[in-house]
Motif scaffolding. Structure first.
Motif, PDB file in Angstrom:
ATOM      1  N   ALA A   1     -47.901  20.191 -19.408  1.00 34.50           N
ATOM      2  CA  ALA A   1     -48.987  20.823 -19.033  1.00 34.50           C
ATOM      3  C   ALA A   1     -50.341  20.173 -18.841  1.00 34.50           C
ATOM      4  CB  ALA A   1     -49.735  22.110 -20.056  1.00 34.50           C
ATOM      5  N   SER A   2     -50.232  18.896 -19.473  1.00 38.41           N
ATOM      6  CA  SER A   2     -51.069  17.719 -19.075  1.00 38.41           C
ATOM      7  C   SER A   2     -50.685  17.077 -17.960  1.00 38.41           C
ATOM      8  CB  SER A   2     -51.175  16.925 -19.959  1.00 38.41           C
ATOM      9  OG  SER A   2     -51.095  17.392 -21.284  1.00 38.41           O
ATOM     10  N   LEU A   3     -49.769  16.809 -17.774  1.00 40.61           N
ATOM     11  CA  LEU A   3     -49.110  15.916 -16.063  1.00 40.61           C
ATOM     12  C   LEU A   3     -49.622  17.134 -14.660  1.00 40.61           C
ATOM     13  CD1 LEU A   3     -45.507  14.706 -14.972  1.00 40.61           C
ATOM     14  CD2 LEU A   3     -46.810  17.059 -13.729  1.00 40.61           C
ATOM     15  N   ALA A   4     -48.826  18.823 -15.200  1.00 42.91           N
ATOM     16  CA  ALA A   4     -49.615  19.267 -14.176  1.00 42.91           C
ATOM     17  C   ALA A   4     -51.867  19.552 -13.884  1.00 42.91           C
ATOM     18  CB  ALA A   4     -49.350  20.951 -14.871  1.00 42.91           C
ATOM     19  N   ALA A   5     -51.853  20.108 -14.520  1.00 41.31           N
ATOM     20  CA  ALA A   5     -53.318  20.054 -15.328  1.00 41.31           C
ATOM     21  C   ALA A   5     -53.511  17.639 -14.287  1.00 41.31           C
ATOM     22  CB  ALA A   5     -54.483  19.366 -16.889  1.00 41.31           C
ATOM     23  N   ALA A   6     -53.505  16.819 -14.924  1.00 38.00           N
ATOM     24  CA  ALA A   6     -53.947  15.710 -14.278  1.00 38.00           C
ATOM     25  C   ALA A   6     -53.787  15.644 -13.095  1.00 38.00           C
ATOM     26  CB  ALA A   6     -53.075  14.330 -14.768  1.00 38.00           C
ATOM     27  N   LEU A   7     -52.176  16.557 -12.113  1.00 37.97           N
ATOM     28  CA  LEU A   7     -52.316  16.559 -11.114  1.00 37.97           C
ATOM     29  C   LEU A   7     -53.604  17.628 -10.035  1.00 37.97           C
ATOM     30  CD1 LEU A   7     -48.522  17.046 -10.180  1.00 37.97           C
ATOM     31  CD2 LEU A   7     -50.610  15.512  -8.742  1.00 37.97           C
ATOM     32  N   TYR A   8     -53.557  18.786 -10.748  1.00 41.63           N
ATOM     33  CA  TYR A   8     -54.333  19.749  -9.682  1.00 41.63           C
ATOM     34  C   TYR A   8     -55.512  18.670 -10.188  1.00 41.63           C
ATOM     35  CZ  TYR A   8     -57.775  23.962 -10.344  1.00 41.63           C
ATOM     36  OH  TYR A   8     -58.706  24.408  -9.237  1.00 41.63           O
ATOM     37  N   VAL A   9     -56.471  18.811 -11.262  1.00 42.74           N
ATOM     38  CA  VAL A   9     -57.367  17.428 -11.413  1.00 42.74           C
ATOM     39  C   VAL A   9     -57.541  16.165  -9.943  1.00 42.74           C
ATOM     40  CG1 VAL A   9     -59.413  16.103 -12.330  1.00 42.74           C
ATOM     41  CG2 VAL A   9     -58.589  18.486 -13.857  1.00 42.74           C
ATOM     42  N   GLY A  10     -56.287  15.707  -9.879  1.00 34.14           N
ATOM     43  CA  GLY A  10     -56.603  14.596  -9.342  1.00 34.14           C
ATOM     44  C   GLY A  10     -56.637  14.984  -8.175  1.00 34.14           C
ATOM     45  N   ALA A  11     -56.480  16.187  -7.436  1.00 32.05           N
ATOM     46  CA  ALA A  11     -56.180  16.993  -6.145  1.00 32.05           C
ATOM     47  C   ALA A  11     -57.550  17.376  -5.793  1.00 32.05           C
ATOM     48  CB  ALA A  11     -55.373  17.729  -5.681  1.00 32.05           C
ATOM     49  N   LEU A  12     -58.109  17.515  -6.936  1.00 31.97           N
ATOM     50  CA  LEU A  12     -59.479  18.220  -7.111  1.00 31.97           C
ATOM     51  C   LEU A  12     -60.636  17.492  -6.347  1.00 31.97           C
ATOM     52  CD1 LEU A  12     -61.382  21.259  -7.324  1.00 31.97           C
ATOM     53  CD2 LEU A  12     -61.070  20.681  -9.696  1.00 31.97           C
ATOM     54  N   ILE A  13     -60.548  16.666  -7.405  1.00 30.42           N
ATOM     55  CA  ILE A  13     -61.761  15.015  -7.363  1.00 30.42           C
ATOM     56  C   ILE A  13     -61.536  14.876  -5.756  1.00 30.42           C
ATOM     57  CG2 ILE A  13     -62.390  13.015  -8.145  1.00 30.42           C
ATOM     58  CD1 ILE A  13     -62.452  15.793 -10.051  1.00 30.42           C
ATOM     59  N   GLU A  14     -60.287  14.554  -5.580  1.00 33.84           N
ATOM     60  CA  GLU A  14     -59.889  14.084  -3.987  1.00 33.84           C
ATOM     61  C   GLU A  14     -59.761  14.501  -2.662  1.00 33.84           C
ATOM     62  OE1 GLU A  14     -60.012  10.245  -4.421  1.00 33.84           O
ATOM     63  OE2 GLU A  14     -60.040   9.952  -6.105  1.00 33.84           O
ATOM     64  N   GLY A  15     -60.741  15.859  -3.145  1.00 28.88           N
ATOM     65  CA  GLY A  15     -60.656  16.104  -1.688  1.00 28.88           C
ATOM     66  C   GLY A  15     -59.200  16.688  -1.164  1.00 28.88           C
ATOM     67  N   ASP A  16     -58.281  16.611  -1.822  1.00 30.91           N
ATOM     68  CA  ASP A  16     -57.002  17.634  -1.109  1.00 30.91           C
ATOM     69  C   ASP A  16     -56.180  18.331  -2.398  1.00 30.91           C
ATOM     70  OD1 ASP A  16     -54.433  17.271   0.136  1.00 30.91           O
ATOM     71  OD2 ASP A  16     -54.088  15.314  -1.248  1.00 30.91           O
ATOM     72  N   ARG A  17     -56.994  19.321  -2.130  1.00 38.44           N
ATOM     73  CA  ARG A  17     -57.235  20.551  -3.645  1.00 38.44           C
ATOM     74  C   ARG A  17     -56.419  21.439  -3.025  1.00 38.44           C
ATOM     75  NH1 ARG A  17     -62.182  25.214  -3.533  1.00 38.44           N
ATOM     76  NH2 ARG A  17     -61.213  26.393  -5.262  1.00 38.44           N
ATOM     77  N   ARG A  18     -55.379  21.775  -4.093  1.00 37.55           N
ATOM     78  CA  ARG A  18     -54.106  23.137  -4.775  1.00 37.55           C
ATOM     79  C   ARG A  18     -54.316  23.089  -5.449  1.00 37.55           C
ATOM     80  NH1 ARG A  18     -53.677  19.901  -1.095  1.00 37.55           N
ATOM     81  NH2 ARG A  18     -51.842  19.044  -0.275  1.00 37.55           N
ATOM     82  N   SER A  19     -54.277  24.926  -5.405  1.00 35.11           N
ATOM     83  CA  SER A  19     -54.548  25.728  -6.316  1.00 35.11           C
ATOM     84  C   SER A  19     -53.570  25.678  -7.570  1.00 35.11           C
ATOM     85  CB  SER A  19     -53.866  27.353  -5.729  1.00 35.11           C
ATOM     86  OG  SER A  19     -52.136  27.280  -5.526  1.00 35.11           O
ATOM     87  N   GLN A  20     -54.248  26.625  -8.674  1.00 35.83           N
ATOM     88  CA  GLN A  20     -53.331  26.371 -10.062  1.00 35.83           C
ATOM     89  C   GLN A  20     -51.791  26.357 -10.044  1.00 35.83           C
ATOM     90  OE1 GLN A  20     -55.327  27.868 -12.798  1.00 35.83           O
ATOM     91  NE2 GLN A  20     -57.579  26.431 -12.537  1.00 35.83           N
ATOM     92  N   GLY A  21     -51.951  28.371  -9.230  1.00 34.22           N
ATOM     93  CA  GLY A  21     -50.063  28.267  -8.830  1.00 34.22           C
ATOM     94  C   GLY A  21     -49.333  28.082  -8.476  1.00 34.22           C
ATOM     95  N   ASP A  22     -50.068  26.942  -7.299  1.00 35.57           N
ATOM     96  CA  ASP A  22     -49.164  26.670  -6.522  1.00 35.57           C
ATOM     97  C   ASP A  22     -48.458  24.607  -7.632  1.00 35.57           C
ATOM     98  OD1 ASP A  22     -49.026  27.412  -4.135  1.00 35.57           O
ATOM     99  OD2 ASP A  22     -50.690  26.095  -3.570  1.00 35.57           O
ATOM    100  N   VAL A  23     -49.715  24.029  -7.745  1.00 34.45           N
ATOM    101  CA  VAL A  23     -49.254  23.159  -8.883  1.00 34.45           C
ATOM    102  C   VAL A  23     -48.500  23.035 -10.186  1.00 34.45           C
ATOM    103  CG1 VAL A  23     -50.876  21.065 -10.727  1.00 34.45           C
ATOM    104  CG2 VAL A  23     -51.370  22.420  -8.286  1.00 34.45           C
ATOM    105  N   ALA A  24     -49.027  24.093 -11.111  1.00 35.71           N
ATOM    106  CA  ALA A  24     -47.935  25.018 -11.884  1.00 35.71           C
ATOM    107  C   ALA A  24     -46.562  25.082 -11.002  1.00 35.71           C
ATOM    108  CB  ALA A  24     -48.355  26.319 -12.354  1.00 35.71           C
ATOM    109  N   GLU A  25     -46.158  25.531 -10.872  1.00 31.82           N
ATOM    110  CA  GLU A  25     -45.343  25.582  -9.085  1.00 31.82           C
ATOM    111  C   GLU A  25     -44.603  24.123  -9.207  1.00 31.82           C
ATOM    112  OE1 GLU A  25     -43.107  27.809  -5.444  1.00 31.82           O
ATOM    113  OE2 GLU A  25     -44.780  28.930  -6.287  1.00 31.82           O
ATOM    114  N   ALA A  26     -44.958  23.688  -8.705  1.00 31.22           N
ATOM    115  CA  ALA A  26     -44.413  21.739  -8.388  1.00 31.22           C
ATOM    116  C   ALA A  26     -44.162  21.500  -9.864  1.00 31.22           C
ATOM    117  CB  ALA A  26     -45.290  21.100  -7.544  1.00 31.22           C
ATOM    118  N   VAL A  27     -44.363  21.815 -10.669  1.00 30.74           N
ATOM    119  CA  VAL A  27     -44.735  21.306 -11.583  1.00 30.74           C
ATOM    120  C   VAL A  27     -43.598  21.401 -12.711  1.00 30.74           C
ATOM    121  CG1 VAL A  27     -45.457  20.076 -14.029  1.00 30.74           C
ATOM    122  CG2 VAL A  27     -46.492  19.775 -11.803  1.00 30.74           C
ATOM    123  N   GLY A  28     -43.031  23.044 -12.168  1.00 32.33           N
ATOM    124  CA  GLY A  28     -42.437  23.854 -13.511  1.00 32.33           C
ATOM    125  C   GLY A  28     -43.076  24.285 -14.961  1.00 32.33           C
TER     126      GLY A  28
END
Length: 102
Positions: free
Chosen positions: A51-78
């Motif tokens: 869960a921490s890994l998924a949150a880090a990916l979501y926030v990293g993408a958000l901060i860097e302007g490479d935004r993805r949905s929470q659902g897409d990130v969750a699916e990619a991480v499992g």
């Protein structure tokens, strides 16, 4: 801040960030930010790391302007979308970053 030892001890988790980044087609800046966020806040409990890994990916993408949905990130991480939703705001605050004002 994290040490080189943290990087070595979490090598498999970092590989998981890279693999999920591939699935999400994230740029290198978002991936790098996700790694920094994950290593700076990695939980001791193994069961919390996904869960921490998924949150880090979501926030990293958000901060860097490479935004993805929470659902897409969750699916990619499992993990569930709820896992991302429950962790990302705390992660932003813990990292000293500002939440987006959508």
């Amino acid at each position: 801040m994290y040490s080189a030892r943290d990087h070595v001890e979490n090598e498999q988790w970092l590989a998981d960030i890279d693999a999920a980044g591939d699935r999400l087609d994230l740029g290198s800046a978002a991936r790098s930010r996700a790694v920094d966020l994950f290593l700076s806040t990695v939980p001791e409990e193994e069961r919390s790391k996904s869960a921490s890994l998924a949150a880090a990916l979501y926030v990293g993408a958000l901060i860097e302007g490479d935004r993805r949905s929470q659902g897409d990130v969750a699916e990619a991480v499992g993990v569930s979308r709820l896992s991302v939703q429950q962790k990302w705001k705390d992660l932003i605050e813990e990292a000293g970053l500002r939440k987006p004002s959508w």
